[in-house]
Scaffold this motif. Structure first.
Motif, PDB file in Angstrom:
ATOM      1  N   PHE A 106     -44.801 122.781  11.555  1.00  0.00           N
ATOM      2  CA  PHE A 106     -43.645 122.227  10.839  1.00  0.00           C
ATOM      3  C   PHE A 106     -42.344 122.314  11.648  1.00  0.00           C
ATOM      4  O   PHE A 106     -41.269 122.024  11.130  1.00  0.00           O
ATOM      5  CB  PHE A 106     -43.462 122.956   9.502  1.00  0.00           C
ATOM      6  CG  PHE A 106     -44.708 123.009   8.675  1.00  0.00           C
ATOM      7  CD1 PHE A 106     -45.221 121.859   8.099  1.00  0.00           C
ATOM      8  CD2 PHE A 106     -45.393 124.202   8.486  1.00  0.00           C
ATOM      9  CE1 PHE A 106     -46.387 121.900   7.347  1.00  0.00           C
ATOM     10  CE2 PHE A 106     -46.557 124.252   7.745  1.00  0.00           C
ATOM     11  CZ  PHE A 106     -47.058 123.098   7.166  1.00  0.00           C
ATOM     12  N   ARG A 127     -40.155 119.833   5.312  1.00  0.00           N
ATOM     13  CA  ARG A 127     -40.964 120.982   5.723  1.00  0.00           C
ATOM     14  C   ARG A 127     -41.463 121.759   4.504  1.00  0.00           C
ATOM     15  O   ARG A 127     -42.645 122.055   4.392  1.00  0.00           O
ATOM     16  CB  ARG A 127     -40.112 121.899   6.616  1.00  0.00           C
ATOM     17  CG  ARG A 127     -40.917 122.951   7.334  1.00  0.00           C
ATOM     18  CD  ARG A 127     -40.030 123.890   8.093  1.00  0.00           C
ATOM     19  NE  ARG A 127     -39.179 123.184   9.035  1.00  0.00           N
ATOM     20  CZ  ARG A 127     -38.139 123.736   9.658  1.00  0.00           C
ATOM     21  NH1 ARG A 127     -37.808 124.983   9.422  1.00  0.00           N
ATOM     22  NH2 ARG A 127     -37.423 123.044  10.504  1.00  0.00           N
ATOM     23  N   GLU A 128     -40.558 122.035   3.588  1.00  0.00           N
ATOM     24  CA  GLU A 128     -40.945 122.795   2.387  1.00  0.00           C
ATOM     25  C   GLU A 128     -41.975 122.036   1.572  1.00  0.00           C
ATOM     26  O   GLU A 128     -42.950 122.593   1.079  1.00  0.00           O
ATOM     27  CB  GLU A 128     -39.708 123.075   1.534  1.00  0.00           C
ATOM     28  CG  GLU A 128     -38.957 124.298   2.031  1.00  0.00           C
ATOM     29  CD  GLU A 128     -37.803 124.687   1.115  1.00  0.00           C
ATOM     30  OE1 GLU A 128     -37.757 124.205  -0.029  1.00  0.00           O
ATOM     31  OE2 GLU A 128     -36.944 125.463   1.573  1.00  0.00           O
ATOM     32  N   CYS A 173     -45.319 122.034   3.483  1.00  0.00           N
ATOM     33  CA  CYS A 173     -45.856 123.398   3.444  1.00  0.00           C
ATOM     34  C   CYS A 173     -46.617 123.615   2.138  1.00  0.00           C
ATOM     35  O   CYS A 173     -47.762 124.066   2.134  1.00  0.00           O
ATOM     36  CB  CYS A 173     -44.697 124.380   3.485  1.00  0.00           C
ATOM     37  SG  CYS A 173     -44.567 125.295   4.996  1.00  0.00           S
ATOM     38  N   THR A 192     -46.276 130.693  13.513  1.00  0.00           N
ATOM     39  CA  THR A 192     -44.902 130.233  13.310  1.00  0.00           C
ATOM     40  C   THR A 192     -43.899 131.250  13.837  1.00  0.00           C
ATOM     41  O   THR A 192     -44.233 132.433  13.986  1.00  0.00           O
ATOM     42  CB  THR A 192     -44.635 129.958  11.804  1.00  0.00           C
ATOM     43  OG1 THR A 192     -43.300 129.518  11.648  1.00  0.00           O
ATOM     44  CG2 THR A 192     -44.878 131.177  10.942  1.00  0.00           C
ATOM     45  N   SER A 219     -41.021 131.153  12.200  1.00  0.00           N
ATOM     46  CA  SER A 219     -40.174 131.192  11.017  1.00  0.00           C
ATOM     47  C   SER A 219     -40.687 132.233  10.006  1.00  0.00           C
ATOM     48  O   SER A 219     -41.819 132.139   9.520  1.00  0.00           O
ATOM     49  CB  SER A 219     -40.140 129.801  10.373  1.00  0.00           C
ATOM     50  OG  SER A 219     -39.763 129.902   9.026  1.00  0.00           O
ATOM     51  N   GLU A 229     -41.504 130.605   6.617  1.00  0.00           N
ATOM     52  CA  GLU A 229     -42.777 129.886   6.601  1.00  0.00           C
ATOM     53  C   GLU A 229     -43.947 130.861   6.504  1.00  0.00           C
ATOM     54  O   GLU A 229     -44.892 130.648   5.744  1.00  0.00           O
ATOM     55  CB  GLU A 229     -42.904 129.098   7.903  1.00  0.00           C
ATOM     56  CG  GLU A 229     -43.032 127.599   7.707  1.00  0.00           C
ATOM     57  CD  GLU A 229     -42.888 126.910   9.046  1.00  0.00           C
ATOM     58  OE1 GLU A 229     -41.878 126.208   9.181  1.00  0.00           O
ATOM     59  OE2 GLU A 229     -43.743 127.063   9.933  1.00  0.00           O
ATOM     60  N   TYR A 283     -44.233 132.284   3.071  1.00  0.00           N
ATOM     61  CA  TYR A 283     -44.710 131.312   2.092  1.00  0.00           C
ATOM     62  C   TYR A 283     -46.204 131.044   2.258  1.00  0.00           C
ATOM     63  O   TYR A 283     -46.954 130.955   1.296  1.00  0.00           O
ATOM     64  CB  TYR A 283     -43.925 129.995   2.238  1.00  0.00           C
ATOM     65  CG  TYR A 283     -44.371 128.963   1.240  1.00  0.00           C
ATOM     66  CD1 TYR A 283     -43.953 129.024  -0.090  1.00  0.00           C
ATOM     67  CD2 TYR A 283     -45.243 127.955   1.616  1.00  0.00           C
ATOM     68  CE1 TYR A 283     -44.398 128.103  -1.013  1.00  0.00           C
ATOM     69  CE2 TYR A 283     -45.691 127.024   0.693  1.00  0.00           C
ATOM     70  CZ  TYR A 283     -45.263 127.092  -0.620  1.00  0.00           C
ATOM     71  OH  TYR A 283     -45.710 126.186  -1.531  1.00  0.00           O
TER      72      TYR A 283
END
Lengths: 254, 240
Positions: B156, B164-165, B168, B186, B188, B191, B194
């Motif tokens: 992403f 992205r959200e 995801c 990732t 992030s 991310e 999540y």
């Protein structure tokens, strides 16, 4: 497309104008005006002689190019894909590539005779070296991301070549083909002046020796036309085969 | 189950170790997020799990079998998507089927193209697509390999935050529903929190890895989730 055709037309007219101006400036019989040369070209096309020479040259350059390409594909792929083979055999190419192959013409004529064979062989030989190295380098420069992506799909060797290596090399192959077209045409001219009785090279030199300058220019125009037609043909095939690359170029231009 | 046994990796003779004696076990049907900063060996680790590069030491097993023998069960979506520029969207997606000579399954590719909203661009080339579209094509192609384990390397990163959200969430649900084990790499923290039921944190030093359990996977924006973010950040900095 229409804009491009217009640009080519402008370029063509500019060349004719420059030719006309040069012709007027020097005022010599070995430099006739473009109109005189074009008239001679059209007249000679009506007869059989120029067409016979044009066909002979066309046949030699097309077959020579095809043989060079067909021979270069497996060799270029082999040395490009296999580092060990490249370490040993690739060096042979590095040494032989800079040698002007045309110096071997007398030997080639002695071995292959005075027919089409030596001309075709020399064009194929020069293209073979050029294209083999182009393909080798193109294979080496396939992005790692695409190699990983293909390897993750677990392909067999043939699938790896046909889905990744060959398509990724195609733009470089076409670029090299276009680039070597000038060399091939020059080689054609040289070989057709060496122990030959057919071809545009022979026709141009024979016309010059006989002081038939209009015929000579008709021959030069035919050779130029042959080069342009082959260039356009390569371009059209490239657009078909590498459509994705052409789209990228169009996007960048826009 | 995915098992990494004492994985170490160094490049060249005198180079420092990218991964050092990394071991973990991970259950099927879950999402594992691997998080870490640049150069901590995330991509190296995913390439080792994919069987693309060999570890200097150690082995990777999936459902008890060495991954070298079950390459067909694993699919990878690379950071740059790895789409073949000379193939149209549809041809990129059907490639795994084509390589396995499963022509009768092509309709599945058409279905997934439609499901992922790629029908309009099915005959376009990758250069004509947006980042989000490329990402979906790469994912569609990975799914066509019918994997039991899918590896996502920063999938992403090139997509704008709103999309992205959305993606995801969409993909997490898809993988859960289809019982596909996911390993997501990732940088992030958000991310990772999540996506990952478990989070493997790779630091820049002593890359033996730290595994965190995450009961809040699939949730966003709550104070508890933000607390998880802080725990991951601390672990990344070596203080957790």
């Amino acid at each position: 497309m229409t804009k491009k055709i217009f640009q080519y037309m402008v370029a063509f007219v500019t060349i004719l104008l420059l030719w006309q101006l040069t012709s007027v400036f020097f005022d010599k019989n070995f430099l006739p005006s473009p109109i005189t040369a074009l008239q001679a070209f059209v007249e000679l096309l009506g007869g059989r002689e120029l067409l016979r020479h044009l066909w002979a040259s066309c046949y030699r350059i097309v077959i020579g190019t095809l043989i060079g390409l067909i021979a270069a594909m497996p060799i270029g792929l082999l040395i490009g894909c296999n580092k060990k083979i490249d370490d040993y055999f690739g060096k042979i190419f590095d040494i032989l590539y800079p040698i002007p192959k045309v110096v071997f013409l007398p030997i080639i004529v002695v071995c292959l005779g005075i027919g089409d064979e030596p001309k075709i062989f020399l064009i194929a030989l020069v293209l073979f070296f050029q294209l083999s190295l182009t393909i080798r380098d193109a294979v080496r420069h396939i992005p790692m991301e695409l190699i990983n992506s293909m390897e993750a799909l677990n392909p067999n060797r043939f699938q790896y070549l046909s889905h990744l290596v060959i398509p990724s090399c195609m733009p470089e192959i076409f670029s090299a083909l276009r680039g070597t077209l000038g060399i091939s045409t020059a080689l054609l001219f040289i070989t057709e002046n060496f122990a030959s009785i057919t071809g545009l090279g022979y026709f141009i030199t024979k016309s010059m020796d006989a002081r038939r300058f209009e015929d000579m220019y008709a021959g030069i125009l035919s050779l130029a036309l042959l080069g342009v037609v082959l260039y356009v043909l390569i371009h059209l095939i490239e657009r078909k085969v590498c459509r994705w690359k052409c789209l990228e170029t169009i996007d960048k231009d826009e | 189950m995915l098992e990494l046994k004492n994985i170490s990796k160094s490049y060249g003779k005198n180079e420092s170790m990218v991964l050092k004696d990394l071991s973990l076990e991970f259950d099927e049907g879950n999402c594992l997020a691997i998080v870490g900063g640049s150069g901590c060996g995330k991509t190296t680790l995913i390439s080792i799990i994919a069987g693309i590069i060999e570890p200097s030491e150690g082995e990777v097993f999936f459902n008890g079998k060495n991954i070298k023998n079950i390459r067909d069960d694993i699919a990878v979506v690379f950071q740059g998507y790895g789409l073949f520029p000379w193939k149209t969207v549809r041809k990129n997606v059907i490639l795994p089927l084509q390589l396995k000579h499963e022509k009768s399954e092509y309709h599945l590719a058409d279905k997934i193209i439609e499901d992922l909203g790629l029908y309009e661009v099915r005959n376009s080339y990758p250069s004509q697509l947006s980042g989000g579209q490329k990402q979906r094509v790469a994912l569609a192609r990975a799914l066509m390999a019918k994997p039991k384990l899918i590896l996502l390397d920063e999938p992403f990163s090139a997509i704008d935050p709103i999309l992205r959200e959305k993606l995801c969430s969409k993909f997490r649900t898809y993988f859960k529903e289809n019982d596909i084990m996911v390993v997501l790499v990732t940088h992030s923290v958000k991310e990772a929190a999540y996506f990952g039921d478990k989070i493997l944190v790779l630091g820049n030093e002593e890359n033996t890895g730290k595994i965190l359990d995450n009961n809040l996977a699939g949730k966003m924006g709550t104070p508890e989730v933000r607390a998880i973010h802080n725990i991951i950040k601390k672990a990344m900095l070596g203080g957790g």
